[in-house]
Scaffold this motif. Structure first.
Motif, PDB file in Angstrom:
ATOM      1  N   HIS A  63       0.817  -1.215   0.000  1.00 14.30           N
ATOM      2  CA  HIS A  63       0.000   0.000   0.000  1.00 14.30           C
ATOM      3  C   HIS A  63       0.850   1.264   0.000  1.00 14.30           C
ATOM      4  O   HIS A  63       1.828   1.358   0.744  1.00 14.30           O
ATOM      5  CB  HIS A  63      -0.902   0.045   1.229  1.00 14.30           C
ATOM      6  CG  HIS A  63      -2.144  -0.774   1.112  1.00 14.30           C
ATOM      7  ND1 HIS A  63      -2.727  -1.120  -0.076  1.00 14.30           N
ATOM      8  CD2 HIS A  63      -2.930  -1.317   2.084  1.00 14.30           C
ATOM      9  CE1 HIS A  63      -3.824  -1.832   0.157  1.00 14.30           C
ATOM     10  NE2 HIS A  63      -3.958  -1.975   1.449  1.00 14.30           N
ATOM     11  N   GLY A  64       0.413   2.221  -0.813  1.00 13.85           N
ATOM     12  CA  GLY A  64       1.010   3.550  -0.779  1.00 13.85           C
ATOM     13  C   GLY A  64       0.518   4.273   0.469  1.00 13.85           C
ATOM     14  O   GLY A  64      -0.675   4.255   0.782  1.00 13.85           O
ATOM     15  N   CYS A  65       1.438   4.891   1.179  1.00 11.26           N
ATOM     16  CA  CYS A  65       1.092   5.553   2.447  1.00 11.26           C
ATOM     17  C   CYS A  65       0.107   6.705   2.252  1.00 11.26           C
ATOM     18  O   CYS A  65      -0.757   6.939   3.090  1.00 11.26           O
ATOM     19  CB  CYS A  65       2.369   6.038   3.132  1.00 11.26           C
ATOM     20  SG  CYS A  65       3.496   4.692   3.554  1.00 11.26           S
ATOM     21  N   PHE A  66       0.225   7.421   1.139  1.00 14.62           N
ATOM     22  CA  PHE A  66      -0.670   8.547   0.868  1.00 14.62           C
ATOM     23  C   PHE A  66      -2.089   8.054   0.580  1.00 14.62           C
ATOM     24  O   PHE A  66      -3.043   8.452   1.250  1.00 14.62           O
ATOM     25  CB  PHE A  66      -0.148   9.370  -0.314  1.00 14.62           C
ATOM     26  CG  PHE A  66      -1.069  10.474  -0.752  1.00 14.62           C
ATOM     27  CD1 PHE A  66      -1.133  11.655  -0.038  1.00 14.62           C
ATOM     28  CD2 PHE A  66      -1.878  10.322  -1.870  1.00 14.62           C
ATOM     29  CE1 PHE A  66      -1.989  12.681  -0.430  1.00 14.62           C
ATOM     30  CE2 PHE A  66      -2.731  11.346  -2.276  1.00 14.62           C
ATOM     31  CZ  PHE A  66      -2.787  12.526  -1.557  1.00 14.62           C
ATOM     32  N   HIS A  70      -1.683   5.805   5.757  1.00 17.29           N
ATOM     33  CA  HIS A  70      -0.854   5.149   6.768  1.00 17.29           C
ATOM     34  C   HIS A  70      -0.682   6.117   7.926  1.00 17.29           C
ATOM     35  O   HIS A  70       0.115   7.043   7.876  1.00 17.29           O
ATOM     36  CB  HIS A  70       0.500   4.766   6.165  1.00 17.29           C
ATOM     37  CG  HIS A  70       1.354   3.981   7.094  1.00 17.29           C
ATOM     38  ND1 HIS A  70       2.705   3.885   6.918  1.00 17.29           N
ATOM     39  CD2 HIS A  70       1.061   3.243   8.195  1.00 17.29           C
ATOM     40  CE1 HIS A  70       3.213   3.125   7.866  1.00 17.29           C
ATOM     41  NE2 HIS A  70       2.233   2.728   8.656  1.00 17.29           N
ATOM     42  N   LYS A  71      -1.429   5.883   8.970  1.00 11.13           N
ATOM     43  CA  LYS A  71      -1.475   6.804  10.109  1.00 11.13           C
ATOM     44  C   LYS A  71      -0.090   6.977  10.749  1.00 11.13           C
ATOM     45  O   LYS A  71       0.610   6.008  10.999  1.00 11.13           O
ATOM     46  CB  LYS A  71      -2.470   6.300  11.133  1.00 11.13           C
ATOM     47  CG  LYS A  71      -3.868   6.141  10.523  1.00 11.13           C
ATOM     48  CD  LYS A  71      -4.953   6.470  11.467  1.00 11.13           C
ATOM     49  CE  LYS A  71      -6.341   6.259  10.954  1.00 11.13           C
ATOM     50  NZ  LYS A  71      -6.644   6.441   9.581  1.00 11.13           N
ATOM     51  N   GLY A  72       0.288   8.231  10.978  1.00  5.96           N
ATOM     52  CA  GLY A  72       1.553   8.546  11.609  1.00  5.96           C
ATOM     53  C   GLY A  72       2.764   8.513  10.691  1.00  5.96           C
ATOM     54  O   GLY A  72       3.884   8.712  11.128  1.00  5.96           O
ATOM     55  N   CYS A  73       2.541   8.288   9.422  1.00 11.08           N
ATOM     56  CA  CYS A  73       3.646   8.188   8.463  1.00 11.08           C
ATOM     57  C   CYS A  73       3.922   9.539   7.811  1.00 11.08           C
ATOM     58  O   CYS A  73       2.986  10.283   7.495  1.00 11.08           O
ATOM     59  CB  CYS A  73       3.309   7.156   7.390  1.00 11.08           C
ATOM     60  SG  CYS A  73       4.566   7.008   6.107  1.00 11.08           S
ATOM     61  N   GLN A  74       5.185   9.823   7.572  1.00  8.76           N
ATOM     62  CA  GLN A  74       5.555  11.097   6.952  1.00  8.76           C
ATOM     63  C   GLN A  74       5.052  11.211   5.516  1.00  8.76           C
ATOM     64  O   GLN A  74       4.900  12.312   4.999  1.00  8.76           O
ATOM     65  CB  GLN A  74       7.075  11.267   6.963  1.00  8.76           C
ATOM     66  CG  GLN A  74       7.810  10.285   6.058  1.00  8.76           C
ATOM     67  CD  GLN A  74       9.314  10.421   6.149  1.00  8.76           C
ATOM     68  OE1 GLN A  74       9.831  10.858   7.159  1.00  8.76           O
ATOM     69  NE2 GLN A  74       9.997  10.050   5.089  1.00  8.76           N
ATOM     70  N   PHE A  75       4.800  10.089   4.858  1.00 10.78           N
ATOM     71  CA  PHE A  75       4.324  10.115   3.476  1.00 10.78           C
ATOM     72  C   PHE A  75       2.804  10.199   3.372  1.00 10.78           C
ATOM     73  O   PHE A  75       2.254  10.317   2.292  1.00 10.78           O
ATOM     74  CB  PHE A  75       4.810   8.877   2.710  1.00 10.78           C
ATOM     75  CG  PHE A  75       6.296   8.753   2.682  1.00 10.78           C
ATOM     76  CD1 PHE A  75       7.079   9.718   2.065  1.00 10.78           C
ATOM     77  CD2 PHE A  75       6.926   7.681   3.280  1.00 10.78           C
ATOM     78  CE1 PHE A  75       8.454   9.611   2.041  1.00 10.78           C
ATOM     79  CE2 PHE A  75       8.305   7.559   3.266  1.00 10.78           C
ATOM     80  CZ  PHE A  75       9.074   8.527   2.643  1.00 10.78           C
ATOM     81  N   SER A  76       2.116  10.107   4.501  1.00 11.62           N
ATOM     82  CA  SER A  76       0.662  10.147   4.516  1.00 11.62           C
ATOM     83  C   SER A  76       0.201  11.569   4.817  1.00 11.62           C
ATOM     84  O   SER A  76      -0.286  11.872   5.904  1.00 11.62           O
ATOM     85  CB  SER A  76       0.119   9.182   5.565  1.00 11.62           C
ATOM     86  OG  SER A  76      -1.285   9.178   5.520  1.00 11.62           O
ATOM     87  N   THR A  77       0.366  12.430   3.832  1.00 14.79           N
ATOM     88  CA  THR A  77       0.008  13.835   4.004  1.00 14.79           C
ATOM     89  C   THR A  77      -1.415  14.089   3.533  1.00 14.79           C
ATOM     90  O   THR A  77      -1.991  13.268   2.829  1.00 14.79           O
ATOM     91  CB  THR A  77       0.974  14.731   3.202  1.00 14.79           C
ATOM     92  OG1 THR A  77       0.897  14.344   1.822  1.00 14.79           O
ATOM     93  CG2 THR A  77       2.397  14.590   3.703  1.00 14.79           C
TER      94      THR A  77
END
Length: 153
Positions: A63-66, A70-77
């Motif tokens: 899965h792509g974090c965005f 993905h909660k708490g991930c730097q890529f999940s903006t």
């Protein structure tokens, strides 16, 4: 404010692939090197998992974090424009993912989610560690697991 015009943004978003993404390809290569064989994107299964391991009765989603939040991930903006649209989009993605995981579990499949951040920027030696982590999960009895950046580092 978006930095590109609507037409360009539309072209960029349309080019975002769902299959054979960079993170997915890297994971596939390392798992194949470890001798693990799998099927790709089985449309008969809920959510068309990225990797299907019939021998282990297990599936893997990369899965792509965005897109998958993905909660708490730097890529999940979160985009700052059109907030309502994006909230609905992300919420729908999360609900769909949950439905798919539950349907797979009800059919006896085990589910592993490997987040993009767990693969992105890894050196080959670190990628081998991730491959072993996935291989060990496949051989375990664990029904559901997520692997993120913190699990690999």
């Amino acid at each position: 404010m978006d930095t590109v015009d609507k037409k360009t943004r539309s072209r960029i978003m349309a080019s975002v692939g769902q299959r054979d993404t960079g993170p997915e390809m890297r994971l596939r290569h390392i798992l194949h090197r470890l001798g693990l064989r799998y099927r790709l994107h089985d449309k008969k299964l809920p959510g068309s998992p990225d990797l299907v391991f019939p021998r282990f009765h297990a599936v893997v989603f990369v899965h792509g974090c965005f897109w998958h939040v993905h909660k708490g991930c730097q890529f999940s903006t979160r985009p700052s424009s059109r907030k309502e649209f994006w909230e609905k989009k992300f919420e729908a993605n999360e609900k769909r993912d949950k439905r798919n995981y539950e349907a797979l579990a009800a059919s006896g499949w085990r589910v592993l989610v490997v987040w993009e951040c767990a693969i992105k920027g890894l050196k080959d030696s670190e990628l081998a560690d991730l491959g072993l982590l996935v291989a060990n999960w496949l051989k375990s009895d664990e029904r559901y697991r997520e692997i993120g950046k913190d699990d690999v580092a």
